[in-house]
Design an enzyme around this catalytic site. Structure first.
Site, PDB file in Angstrom:
ATOM      1  N   ASP A   9       0.845  -1.195   0.000  1.00 21.38           N
ATOM      2  CA  ASP A   9       0.000   0.000   0.000  1.00 21.38           C
ATOM      3  C   ASP A   9       0.883   1.248   0.000  1.00 21.38           C
ATOM      4  O   ASP A   9       1.740   1.399   0.872  1.00 21.38           O
ATOM      5  CB  ASP A   9      -0.930  -0.006   1.216  1.00 21.38           C
ATOM      6  CG  ASP A   9      -2.125   0.914   1.026  1.00 21.38           C
ATOM      7  OD1 ASP A   9      -1.914   2.097   0.681  1.00 21.38           O
ATOM      8  OD2 ASP A   9      -3.262   0.454   1.212  1.00 21.38           O
ATOM      9  N   SER A  46      -6.780   4.279  -1.326  1.00 21.09           N
ATOM     10  CA  SER A  46      -6.841   2.816  -1.408  1.00 21.09           C
ATOM     11  C   SER A  46      -8.230   2.254  -1.705  1.00 21.09           C
ATOM     12  O   SER A  46      -8.333   1.129  -2.185  1.00 21.09           O
ATOM     13  CB  SER A  46      -6.315   2.204  -0.112  1.00 21.09           C
ATOM     14  OG  SER A  46      -4.984   2.588   0.094  1.00 21.09           O
ATOM     15  N   ASP A 102     -10.125  -2.505   6.442  1.00 17.49           N
ATOM     16  CA  ASP A 102      -9.529  -1.330   5.802  1.00 17.49           C
ATOM     17  C   ASP A 102      -9.723  -1.439   4.281  1.00 17.49           C
ATOM     18  O   ASP A 102     -10.068  -2.492   3.758  1.00 17.49           O
ATOM     19  CB  ASP A 102      -8.045  -1.243   6.181  1.00 17.49           C
ATOM     20  CG  ASP A 102      -7.482   0.160   6.014  1.00 17.49           C
ATOM     21  OD1 ASP A 102      -8.258   1.125   5.852  1.00 17.49           O
ATOM     22  OD2 ASP A 102      -6.239   0.309   6.047  1.00 17.49           O
ATOM     23  N   THR A 133      -8.105  -1.612   1.317  1.00 22.72           N
ATOM     24  CA  THR A 133      -7.558  -2.578   0.346  1.00 22.72           C
ATOM     25  C   THR A 133      -8.167  -3.967   0.514  1.00 22.72           C
ATOM     26  O   THR A 133      -8.697  -4.523  -0.457  1.00 22.72           O
ATOM     27  CB  THR A 133      -6.021  -2.613   0.430  1.00 22.72           C
ATOM     28  OG1 THR A 133      -5.534  -1.303   0.134  1.00 22.72           O
ATOM     29  CG2 THR A 133      -5.419  -3.620  -0.530  1.00 22.72           C
ATOM     30  N   ARG A 175     -15.598   3.889   2.707  1.00 24.61           N
ATOM     31  CA  ARG A 175     -14.646   2.985   3.346  1.00 24.61           C
ATOM     32  C   ARG A 175     -14.722   2.993   4.866  1.00 24.61           C
ATOM     33  O   ARG A 175     -14.268   2.053   5.512  1.00 24.61           O
ATOM     34  CB  ARG A 175     -13.221   3.326   2.905  1.00 24.61           C
ATOM     35  CG  ARG A 175     -12.790   4.743   3.227  1.00 24.61           C
ATOM     36  CD  ARG A 175     -11.380   5.042   2.709  1.00 24.61           C
ATOM     37  NE  ARG A 175     -10.363   4.376   3.510  1.00 24.61           N
ATOM     38  CZ  ARG A 175      -9.065   4.343   3.204  1.00 24.61           C
ATOM     39  NH1 ARG A 175      -8.633   4.929   2.098  1.00 24.61           N
ATOM     40  NH2 ARG A 175      -8.202   3.753   3.992  1.00 24.61           N
ATOM     41  N   GLU A 200      -1.832  -7.889   1.521  1.00 23.83           N
ATOM     42  CA  GLU A 200      -1.469  -6.467   1.554  1.00 23.83           C
ATOM     43  C   GLU A 200      -0.525  -6.151   2.715  1.00 23.83           C
ATOM     44  O   GLU A 200      -0.783  -6.532   3.854  1.00 23.83           O
ATOM     45  CB  GLU A 200      -2.727  -5.599   1.733  1.00 23.83           C
ATOM     46  CG  GLU A 200      -2.362  -4.114   1.747  1.00 23.83           C
ATOM     47  CD  GLU A 200      -3.363  -3.203   2.452  1.00 23.83           C
ATOM     48  OE1 GLU A 200      -3.395  -2.017   2.118  1.00 23.83           O
ATOM     49  OE2 GLU A 200      -4.077  -3.655   3.356  1.00 23.83           O
ATOM     50  N   ASP A 227       2.112   2.608   3.511  1.00 25.02           N
ATOM     51  CA  ASP A 227       1.304   3.829   3.349  1.00 25.02           C
ATOM     52  C   ASP A 227       1.115   4.582   4.659  1.00 25.02           C
ATOM     53  O   ASP A 227       1.340   5.789   4.732  1.00 25.02           O
ATOM     54  CB  ASP A 227      -0.065   3.425   2.788  1.00 25.02           C
ATOM     55  CG  ASP A 227      -1.079   4.553   2.866  1.00 25.02           C
ATOM     56  OD1 ASP A 227      -1.100   5.390   1.954  1.00 25.02           O
ATOM     57  OD2 ASP A 227      -1.845   4.602   3.849  1.00 25.02           O
ATOM     58  N   LYS A 228       0.721   3.869   5.694  1.00 29.59           N
ATOM     59  CA  LYS A 228       0.351   4.576   6.939  1.00 29.59           C
ATOM     60  C   LYS A 228       1.556   5.282   7.556  1.00 29.59           C
ATOM     61  O   LYS A 228       1.431   6.368   8.121  1.00 29.59           O
ATOM     62  CB  LYS A 228      -0.291   3.590   7.922  1.00 29.59           C
ATOM     63  CG  LYS A 228      -1.631   3.040   7.408  1.00 29.59           C
ATOM     64  CD  LYS A 228      -2.263   2.061   8.378  1.00 29.59           C
ATOM     65  CE  LYS A 228      -3.384   1.261   7.702  1.00 29.59           C
ATOM     66  NZ  LYS A 228      -4.435   2.063   7.069  1.00 29.59           N
ATOM     67  N   HIS A 255       2.501   8.391   5.547  1.00 33.67           N
ATOM     68  CA  HIS A 255       1.651   9.521   5.985  1.00 33.67           C
ATOM     69  C   HIS A 255       2.239  10.195   7.220  1.00 33.67           C
ATOM     70  O   HIS A 255       2.052  11.380   7.438  1.00 33.67           O
ATOM     71  CB  HIS A 255       0.244   9.018   6.351  1.00 33.67           C
ATOM     72  CG  HIS A 255      -0.671   8.790   5.198  1.00 33.67           C
ATOM     73  ND1 HIS A 255      -1.047   9.786   4.323  1.00 33.67           N
ATOM     74  CD2 HIS A 255      -1.303   7.662   4.772  1.00 33.67           C
ATOM     75  CE1 HIS A 255      -1.876   9.280   3.411  1.00 33.67           C
ATOM     76  NE2 HIS A 255      -2.047   8.000   3.658  1.00 33.67           N
ATOM     77  N   ASP A 291      -0.929   0.130  -4.751  1.00 35.74           N
ATOM     78  CA  ASP A 291      -2.230   0.677  -5.141  1.00 35.74           C
ATOM     79  C   ASP A 291      -2.133   2.135  -5.581  1.00 35.74           C
ATOM     80  O   ASP A 291      -2.886   2.590  -6.412  1.00 35.74           O
ATOM     81  CB  ASP A 291      -3.276   0.470  -4.042  1.00 35.74           C
ATOM     82  CG  ASP A 291      -2.836   1.003  -2.695  1.00 35.74           C
ATOM     83  OD1 ASP A 291      -1.670   1.413  -2.540  1.00 35.74           O
ATOM     84  OD2 ASP A 291      -3.677   1.020  -1.770  1.00 35.74           O
ATOM     85  N   HIS A 292      -1.184   2.869  -5.000  1.00 39.60           N
ATOM     86  CA  HIS A 292      -0.968   4.262  -5.403  1.00 39.60           C
ATOM     87  C   HIS A 292       0.415   4.663  -4.911  1.00 39.60           C
ATOM     88  O   HIS A 292       1.004   3.998  -4.066  1.00 39.60           O
ATOM     89  CB  HIS A 292      -2.045   5.183  -4.795  1.00 39.60           C
ATOM     90  CG  HIS A 292      -2.145   5.083  -3.299  1.00 39.60           C
ATOM     91  ND1 HIS A 292      -1.210   5.643  -2.447  1.00 39.60           N
ATOM     92  CD2 HIS A 292      -3.039   4.456  -2.501  1.00 39.60           C
ATOM     93  CE1 HIS A 292      -1.551   5.374  -1.192  1.00 39.60           C
ATOM     94  NE2 HIS A 292      -2.650   4.646  -1.198  1.00 39.60           N
ATOM     95  N   HIS A 342      -0.823  11.326  -0.224  1.00 35.65           N
ATOM     96  CA  HIS A 342      -0.473  10.466  -1.360  1.00 35.65           C
ATOM     97  C   HIS A 342       0.039  11.323  -2.509  1.00 35.65           C
ATOM     98  O   HIS A 342      -0.237  12.513  -2.580  1.00 35.65           O
ATOM     99  CB  HIS A 342      -1.700   9.702  -1.868  1.00 35.65           C
ATOM    100  CG  HIS A 342      -2.315   8.805  -0.858  1.00 35.65           C
ATOM    101  ND1 HIS A 342      -3.570   8.260  -1.025  1.00 35.65           N
ATOM    102  CD2 HIS A 342      -1.868   8.356   0.328  1.00 35.65           C
ATOM    103  CE1 HIS A 342      -3.864   7.501   0.027  1.00 35.65           C
ATOM    104  NE2 HIS A 342      -2.850   7.543   0.856  1.00 35.65           N
TER     105      HIS A 342
HETATM  106 ZN   LIG Z   1      -2.853   6.400   2.548  1.00 36.70          ZN
END
Ligand SMILES: [Zn+2]
Length: 456
Positions: A56, A107, A159, A161, A172, A324, A329-330, A333, A371-372, A415
């Site tokens: 992620d 996501s 979550d 994904t 979500r 995943e 990702d987290k 951030h 995913d991104h 992101h």
């Molecule tokens: Zn994120």
């Protein structure tokens, strides 16, 4: 040039070739000509099994940062070994104008894209932009074909994904039956399919492993299990439930398995100083984050593969498994380079497990992607960056500066919208080569399992 000199030169050349082969694999042994190995890698036809691994927020920067830190700039990760690689666009679309692009997806919209082949607006889980219609997912197509299915994440299982292939909700955030204020029409008490947690067990996904136990401790608010917790509903529907690493490793085959190893997201593998202004460090990351009662992502992946491959369904029809690593990702951030790298390393170990499985089961399509894209960048060691920086001393003893510059504070990084890597091996893998869109990945997997458009 005398004979002796020449022999010494040859010996030195051979040594160099050996050293490079160790570093970068077979490609260098053939002077970099990979034509024949690539030809062998292009297999069409149907896959018995599909393993999709998603980092992620794992853009090219996140991969390179983890590679530099662990195996060095000239080293290669497991995820670098897949023979066929392309790039994938990941943009989402606007809820108010679904024909218009949103250049920075998240996501839920990206999960919907690879799960269903349809672009949606940010926040939606496998429902259409604007019109809120359910979109058939690759996991549902696999189920309909009698395949076994699995879904593994280091985030809450509810979550975005992991939610995308196994549920349909307006937003979500509708993760448990008591989190439904944004999705009133989806509540079971309103005749809907319920929250993401309820849908995950009602769907009968054979192996569900991750965090998010607190969502499954909530009470179902309609249908035959009204008043029961989602866990109790899962037990009634034939699930074995495990809540720590030892129970997971001992879980027998022959039953559906729900593993919930943390009330929220699972713990980080590594810890360290966050990026700061001026830059933090130089630091070495501490590899001591995950408590021993939580399994690692590669342990969850290995157990999921063991259970899926040995089950009755899979012996007849094969399986679809999504894995995943969520917190790349987290922690991106949160401007936490060590935690971000630890989760990328964690992901890479899970990729190794999948590749080992595929080596013994060659009719397996393995796809490794993100995913991104995300915010972290490798910048000059002496650069004074506008955002937040951290100096890391890598395993090869050099200093690398990682910067975060897409948010006003270290905990509010956003992101980014660039394309991401997609790598694959096995049947249909050649179709990831070049520049594809995230929605194409759905069609590649659908073709791999032998499903067709009319099945959607
Ligand atoms: Zn994120």
């Amino acid at each position: 040039m005398g004979k002796n000199t020449r022999r010494r030169r040859l010996a030195a050349g051979t040594l160099l070739t050996l050293a490079l082969t160790t570093l970068t694999g077979a490609a260098v042994a053939n002077n970099g000509d990979r034509s024949s190995s690539l030809e062998r890698a292009i297999e069409g036809g149907k896959a018995r099994n599909v393993i999709l691994l998603i980092g992620d927020g794992m853009g090219d920067s996140e991969i390179t940062i983890a590679r530099n830190y662990t195996v060095g700039a000239s080293g290669r990760l497991a995820l670098d070994e897949l023979p066929l690689t392309g790039q994938m666009t990941t943009y989402s679309v606007r809820e108010d104008a679904p024909s218009k692009p949103d250049y920075t997806p998240e996501s839920a919209s990206t999960g919907t894209a690879w799960s269903t082949g349809v672009k949606t607006s940010d926040g939606r889980i496998s429902t259409s932009p604007g019109s809120d219609e359910d979109l058939t997912t690759i996991l549902e197509l696999a189920e309909r074909r009698g395949m076994a299915t699995g879904n593994v994440s280091t985030a809450e299982l509810t979550d975005a994904t992991p939610a995308a292939p196994m549920s349909h909700v307006r937003l979500r955030g509708c993760q448990g039956p008591q989190n439904m204020s944004s999705c009133p029409q989806d509540r079971k008490s309103a005749g809907g399919p319920g929250s993401i947690a309820e849908q995950s067990v009602d769907k009968g996904v054979d192996v569900l492993l991750g965090g998010g136990k607190a969502r499954y401790d909530q009470l179902v608010d309609g249908g035959p299990d009204a008043g029961k917790t989602v866990i109790e509903s899962a037990v009634r529907q034939g699930y074995e439930v495990v809540t720590d690493r030892a129970q997971l490793l001992a879980a027998p085959s022959g039953k559906k398995l729900l593993g919930l190893f943390n009330a929220g997201n699972m713990s980080m593998e590594w810890t360290g100083l966050p990026a700061a202004k001026p830059a933090s460090g130089p630091q070495r990351c501490l590899e001591n984050g995950r408590p021993s009662n939580e399994p690692s992502l590669d342990e969850m992946t290995a157990k999921a593969l063991e259970l899926l491959a040995s089950g009755k369904k899979s012996r007849r029809k094969g399986f679809f498994l999504q894995v995943e690593s969520a917190s790349i990702d987290k922690r991106d951030h949160a401007s936490q380079p060590c935690e971000q790298i630890g989760e990328t390393v964690n992901f890479d170990r899970a990729v190794r497990v999948a590749l080992d499985f595929a080596a013994k089961n060659r009719d397996t399509l393995v796809v490794v992607t993100a995913d991104h894209a995300h915010t972290s960048q490798i910048v000059e060691v002496n650069a004074t960056v506008a955002g937040f920086g951290s100096l890391l001393t890598t395993d090869e003893g050099e200093v690398m500066q990682v910067s975060y510059g897409t948010g006003a504070t270290p905990t509010s990084q956003g992101h980014t919208g660039s394309q991401v890597r997609v790598a694959a091996q096995g049947p249909q893998a050649a179709n990831v080569v070049g520049l594809i869109d995230q929605t194409d990945l759905f069609r590649i997997m659908r073709r791999a399992i032998g499903a067709h458009e009319k099945d959607d």
